[in-house]
Design a protein around this motif. Structure first.
Motif, PDB file in Angstrom:
ATOM      1  N   PHE A   1       0.809  -1.213   0.000  1.00 31.95           N
ATOM      2  CA  PHE A   1       0.000   0.000   0.000  1.00 31.95           C
ATOM      3  C   PHE A   1       0.846   1.269   0.000  1.00 31.95           C
ATOM      4  O   PHE A   1       0.454   2.281   0.560  1.00 31.95           O
ATOM      5  N   GLY A   2       2.029   1.237  -0.594  1.00 27.05           N
ATOM      6  CA  GLY A   2       2.897   2.406  -0.575  1.00 27.05           C
ATOM      7  C   GLY A   2       3.501   2.642   0.791  1.00 27.05           C
ATOM      8  O   GLY A   2       4.058   3.693   1.058  1.00 27.05           O
TER       9      GLY A   2
ATOM     10  N   VAL B   1       2.131   4.220   6.954  1.00 24.45           N
ATOM     11  CA  VAL B   1       2.146   4.969   5.703  1.00 24.45           C
ATOM     12  C   VAL B   1       2.659   6.371   6.009  1.00 24.45           C
ATOM     13  O   VAL B   1       2.120   7.047   6.893  1.00 24.45           O
ATOM     14  N   ARG B   2       3.684   6.792   5.268  1.00 27.14           N
ATOM     15  CA  ARG B   2       4.279   8.120   5.468  1.00 27.14           C
ATOM     16  C   ARG B   2       4.652   8.338   6.929  1.00 27.14           C
ATOM     17  O   ARG B   2       4.375   9.386   7.517  1.00 27.14           O
TER      18      ARG B   2
ATOM     19  N   SER C   1      -7.434   6.519   5.879  1.00 28.27           N
ATOM     20  CA  SER C   1      -8.179   6.887   4.679  1.00 28.27           C
ATOM     21  C   SER C   1      -7.195   7.291   3.589  1.00 28.27           C
ATOM     22  O   SER C   1      -6.047   7.632   3.868  1.00 28.27           O
ATOM     23  N   TYR C   2      -7.667   7.233   2.363  1.00 24.39           N
ATOM     24  CA  TYR C   2      -6.843   7.635   1.226  1.00 24.39           C
ATOM     25  C   TYR C   2      -7.740   8.121   0.106  1.00 24.39           C
ATOM     26  O   TYR C   2      -8.920   7.774   0.041  1.00 24.39           O
ATOM     27  N   ALA C   3      -7.176   8.956  -0.743  1.00 16.08           N
ATOM     28  CA  ALA C   3      -7.924   9.481  -1.886  1.00 16.08           C
ATOM     29  C   ALA C   3      -7.907   8.457  -3.004  1.00 16.08           C
ATOM     30  O   ALA C   3      -6.855   7.955  -3.384  1.00 16.08           O
TER      31      ALA C   3
ATOM     32  N   ARG D   1     -12.527  10.652  -4.627  1.00 18.18           N
ATOM     33  CA  ARG D   1     -13.318  10.024  -3.563  1.00 18.18           C
ATOM     34  C   ARG D   1     -12.387   9.516  -2.461  1.00 18.18           C
ATOM     35  O   ARG D   1     -11.357   8.906  -2.728  1.00 18.18           O
ATOM     36  N   VAL D   2     -12.720   9.786  -1.231  1.00 18.21           N
ATOM     37  CA  VAL D   2     -11.917   9.332  -0.098  1.00 18.21           C
ATOM     38  C   VAL D   2     -12.471   8.002   0.397  1.00 18.21           C
ATOM     39  O   VAL D   2     -13.678   7.863   0.610  1.00 18.21           O
ATOM     40  N   THR D   3     -11.577   7.046   0.554  1.00 19.87           N
ATOM     41  CA  THR D   3     -11.958   5.740   1.069  1.00 19.87           C
ATOM     42  C   THR D   3     -11.438   5.616   2.493  1.00 19.87           C
ATOM     43  O   THR D   3     -10.264   5.876   2.753  1.00 19.87           O
TER      44      THR D   3
END
Length: 119
Positions: free
Chosen positions: A26-27, A42-43, A67-69, A74-76
């Motif tokens: 997931f990055g 994440v980050r 959450s992520y764009a 749309r934000v999930t």
């Protein structure tokens, strides 16, 4: 992308849990114990797996779900992973206690058919 230094920090803080594996996904990084995903970084922000009845304690700490764009802006929101309180970084024992709770949440999700993966 998650910084190599943050990965080393997580490895050190999670060492008391025993066999934790950290994998790129997931990055960021997925945190696994006994094959079940209990955390996501994440980050350089840590998100821990929670049960529905634990979300209030995370919210009380000022945390929010992961959450992520997505496409089209749309934000999930993935409500089963909530941001770990920043204060945990300064308290190794408390950090491990919250990580253990996340492992238990992952186990409960597995038993309940929710799986231990990213959702």
């Amino acid at each position: 992308m998650t910084d190599h230094g943050y990965r080393a920090f997580l490895e050190e803080m999670l060492a008391p849990l025993g066999s934790v594996s950290i994998r790129r996904m997931f990055g960021g990084l997925g945190l696994f114990r006994d094959g079940l995903m209990f955390g996501l970084a994440v980050r350089d922000v840590l998100y821990l797996k929670v049960t529905p009845d634990e979300t209030a304690s995370f919210a009380a700490e000022g945390s929010a779900p992961f959450s992520y764009a997505g496409k089209g802006g749309r934000v999930t929101v993935i409500a089963s992973y909530w941001q770990a309180p920043d204060r945990l970084s300064d308290d190794p024992e408390e950090f491990v206690a919250w990580a253990r709770r996340a492992c238990t949440a992952a186990e409960r999700a597995q038993i309940g058919g929710g799986g231990g993966g990213g959702g």
